[in-house]
Design a protein around this motif. Structure first.
Motif, PDB file in Angstrom:
ATOM      1  N   GLY A 298      -4.824   9.637   2.048  1.00 53.88           N
ATOM      2  CA  GLY A 298      -4.790  10.956   1.411  1.00 53.88           C
ATOM      3  C   GLY A 298      -4.375  10.895  -0.041  1.00 53.88           C
ATOM      4  N   PRO A 299      -3.222  10.276  -0.344  1.00 54.25           N
ATOM      5  CA  PRO A 299      -2.813  10.207  -1.750  1.00 54.25           C
ATOM      6  C   PRO A 299      -3.799   9.463  -2.649  1.00 54.25           C
ATOM      7  CG  PRO A 299      -0.946   9.776  -0.318  1.00 54.25           C
ATOM      8  CD  PRO A 299      -2.163   9.830   0.564  1.00 54.25           C
TER       9      PRO A 299
ATOM     10  N   GLU B 144      -3.859   3.536 -12.930  1.00 51.73           N
ATOM     11  CA  GLU B 144      -3.807   5.000 -12.807  1.00 51.73           C
ATOM     12  C   GLU B 144      -3.543   5.415 -11.368  1.00 51.73           C
ATOM     13  OE1 GLU B 144      -7.663   5.780 -14.419  1.00 51.73           O
ATOM     14  OE2 GLU B 144      -6.898   6.059 -16.458  1.00 51.73           O
ATOM     15  N   TYR B 145      -4.187   4.724 -10.415  1.00 47.84           N
ATOM     16  CA  TYR B 145      -3.916   5.003  -9.003  1.00 47.84           C
ATOM     17  C   TYR B 145      -2.460   4.709  -8.686  1.00 47.84           C
ATOM     18  CZ  TYR B 145      -8.794   5.717  -7.758  1.00 47.84           C
ATOM     19  OH  TYR B 145     -10.061   6.232  -7.651  1.00 47.84           O
ATOM     20  N   ARG B 146      -1.971   3.565  -9.147  1.00 44.48           N
ATOM     21  CA  ARG B 146      -0.587   3.173  -8.877  1.00 44.48           C
ATOM     22  C   ARG B 146       0.383   4.210  -9.434  1.00 44.48           C
ATOM     23  NH1 ARG B 146      -0.035  -2.067 -11.082  1.00 44.48           N
ATOM     24  NH2 ARG B 146       0.592  -1.018 -12.977  1.00 44.48           N
ATOM     25  N   ALA B 147       0.092   4.735 -10.618  1.00 48.40           N
ATOM     26  CA  ALA B 147       0.970   5.734 -11.221  1.00 48.40           C
ATOM     27  C   ALA B 147       0.916   7.075 -10.480  1.00 48.40           C
ATOM     28  CB  ALA B 147       0.587   5.939 -12.695  1.00 48.40           C
ATOM     29  N   MET B 148      -0.234   7.406  -9.916  1.00 51.93           N
ATOM     30  CA  MET B 148      -0.403   8.703  -9.261  1.00 51.93           C
ATOM     31  C   MET B 148      -0.026   8.694  -7.782  1.00 51.93           C
ATOM     32  SD  MET B 148      -3.945   9.919 -11.071  1.00 51.93           S
ATOM     33  CE  MET B 148      -3.873  11.673 -10.713  1.00 51.93           C
ATOM     34  N   VAL B 149       0.056   7.516  -7.182  1.00 53.99           N
ATOM     35  CA  VAL B 149       0.406   7.402  -5.762  1.00 53.99           C
ATOM     36  C   VAL B 149       1.820   6.846  -5.686  1.00 53.99           C
ATOM     37  CG1 VAL B 149      -0.221   6.427  -3.522  1.00 53.99           C
ATOM     38  CG2 VAL B 149      -2.018   7.077  -5.145  1.00 53.99           C
ATOM     39  N   ASP B 150       2.777   7.748  -5.651  1.00 48.68           N
ATOM     40  CA  ASP B 150       4.188   7.397  -5.683  1.00 48.68           C
ATOM     41  C   ASP B 150       4.575   6.556  -4.464  1.00 48.68           C
ATOM     42  OD1 ASP B 150       6.748   7.527  -6.867  1.00 48.68           O
ATOM     43  OD2 ASP B 150       7.345   9.047  -5.388  1.00 48.68           O
TER      44      ASP B 150
ATOM     45  N   ALA C 233      -9.612  12.238  -6.892  1.00 52.00           N
ATOM     46  CA  ALA C 233     -10.107  13.589  -7.165  1.00 52.00           C
ATOM     47  C   ALA C 233      -9.470  14.165  -8.433  1.00 52.00           C
ATOM     48  CB  ALA C 233      -9.822  14.501  -5.967  1.00 52.00           C
ATOM     49  N   ARG C 234      -8.282  13.697  -8.756  1.00 57.23           N
ATOM     50  CA  ARG C 234      -7.579  14.169  -9.962  1.00 57.23           C
ATOM     51  C   ARG C 234      -7.916  13.336 -11.193  1.00 57.23           C
ATOM     52  NH1 ARG C 234      -1.660  15.560  -7.348  1.00 57.23           N
ATOM     53  NH2 ARG C 234      -2.282  17.563  -6.467  1.00 57.23           N
ATOM     54  N   GLY C 235      -8.821  12.366 -11.046  1.00 50.65           N
ATOM     55  CA  GLY C 235      -9.312  11.644 -12.215  1.00 50.65           C
ATOM     56  C   GLY C 235      -8.895  10.200 -12.353  1.00 50.65           C
ATOM     57  N   ALA C 236      -8.165   9.640 -11.400  1.00 51.88           N
ATOM     58  CA  ALA C 236      -7.795   8.229 -11.503  1.00 51.88           C
ATOM     59  C   ALA C 236      -9.064   7.380 -11.462  1.00 51.88           C
ATOM     60  CB  ALA C 236      -6.855   7.841 -10.360  1.00 51.88           C
ATOM     61  N   ARG C 237      -9.118   6.385 -12.318  1.00 53.87           N
ATOM     62  CA  ARG C 237     -10.282   5.498 -12.364  1.00 53.87           C
ATOM     63  C   ARG C 237      -9.853   4.024 -12.295  1.00 53.87           C
ATOM     64  NH1 ARG C 237     -15.240   6.759 -11.974  1.00 53.87           N
ATOM     65  NH2 ARG C 237     -15.931   5.515 -13.695  1.00 53.87           N
TER      66      ARG C 237
ATOM     67  N   LEU D  75      -2.024  -0.933  -2.315  1.00 51.52           N
ATOM     68  CA  LEU D  75      -3.088  -0.224  -3.017  1.00 51.52           C
ATOM     69  C   LEU D  75      -4.371  -1.051  -3.013  1.00 51.52           C
ATOM     70  CD1 LEU D  75      -4.156   2.136  -4.648  1.00 51.52           C
ATOM     71  CD2 LEU D  75      -3.118   1.112  -6.690  1.00 51.52           C
ATOM     72  N   THR D  76      -4.256  -2.338  -3.264  1.00 50.21           N
ATOM     73  CA  THR D  76      -5.425  -3.215  -3.239  1.00 50.21           C
ATOM     74  C   THR D  76      -6.108  -3.164  -1.878  1.00 50.21           C
ATOM     75  OG1 THR D  76      -4.459  -4.701  -4.889  1.00 50.21           O
ATOM     76  CG2 THR D  76      -6.198  -5.615  -3.496  1.00 50.21           C
ATOM     77  N   LEU D  77      -5.318  -3.298  -0.817  1.00 48.90           N
ATOM     78  CA  LEU D  77      -5.862  -3.277   0.535  1.00 48.90           C
ATOM     79  C   LEU D  77      -6.533  -1.952   0.855  1.00 48.90           C
ATOM     80  CD1 LEU D  77      -6.200  -4.528   3.360  1.00 48.90           C
ATOM     81  CD2 LEU D  77      -3.920  -3.601   3.912  1.00 48.90           C
ATOM     82  N   ARG D  78      -5.869  -0.843   0.535  1.00 47.01           N
ATOM     83  CA  ARG D  78      -6.422   0.470   0.865  1.00 47.01           C
ATOM     84  C   ARG D  78      -7.691   0.738   0.060  1.00 47.01           C
ATOM     85  NH1 ARG D  78      -6.926   1.960   4.638  1.00 47.01           N
ATOM     86  NH2 ARG D  78      -6.913   4.165   4.253  1.00 47.01           N
TER      87      ARG D  78
END
Length: 114
Positions: A30-31, A45-51, A37-41, A58-61
Motif C-alpha cells: 500500500g505505501p 524518492e520511494y524510500r523517503a515517502m515510505v516511512d 501515485a504521489r509521484g515517486a519515480r 523496498l528492493t524486494l517489494r
C-alpha cells in the motif's frame, strides 16, 4: 443508505477477491503504491515517502510488484544509469478500485494502527 444489489455468491469471484487481498495485504504494498501515485519515480524518492522501510525491503517489494505487473521499471541509459519506477495501468485500476474501501474505512474505522 444505498444497498448494493443482491447477487448470488460466486465462488470463483470470491477466490479472485481473496487473491487480490493477498496481493495488497502484503506489508509495504500500500505505501509503495501510494508513493508511486504521489509521484515517486526513483528509489530514493520511494524510500523517503515510505516511512520505516529498509533498502532491502523496498528492493524486494519493488521487484515483487514489478513481477505482478503493478510497477514498471525503466532503465534510463545515462551516466550514471538511472532506474525509474512507475505505476502500470493495472496498478492505477487497482488504486481506483480501492477508493470505495478507503472511504468506507474513513467512516467506520478509528484512526490508528490497530
Amino acid at each position: 443508505m444505498n444497498k448494493p444489489p443482491t447477487a448470488p455468491v460466486n465462488e470463483e469471484a470470491c477466490l479472485r477477491i481473496l487473491r487480490a487481498i493477498d496481493i495488497i495485504g502484503v506489508r509495504w504494498t500500500g505505501p509503495i503504491l501510494l508513493a508511486a501515485a504521489r509521484g515517486a519515480r526513483r528509489f530514493k524518492e520511494y524510500r523517503a515517502m515510505v516511512d520505516g522501510i529498509s533498502d532491502p525491503q523496498l528492493t524486494l517489494r519493488l521487484k515483487q510488484l514489478q513481477a505482478r505487473g503493478l510497477i514498471d521499471r525503466t532503465v534510463v541509459p545515462s551516466t550514471p544509469v538511472q532506474i525509474t519506477y512507475s505505476l502500470t495501468a493495472d496498478a492505477e485500476e487497482l488504486i481506483a478500485a480501492l477508493q470505495p474501501l478507503s472511504r468506507w474505512s474513513e467512516r467506520h474505522l478509528p484512526p490508528g494502527d490497530a
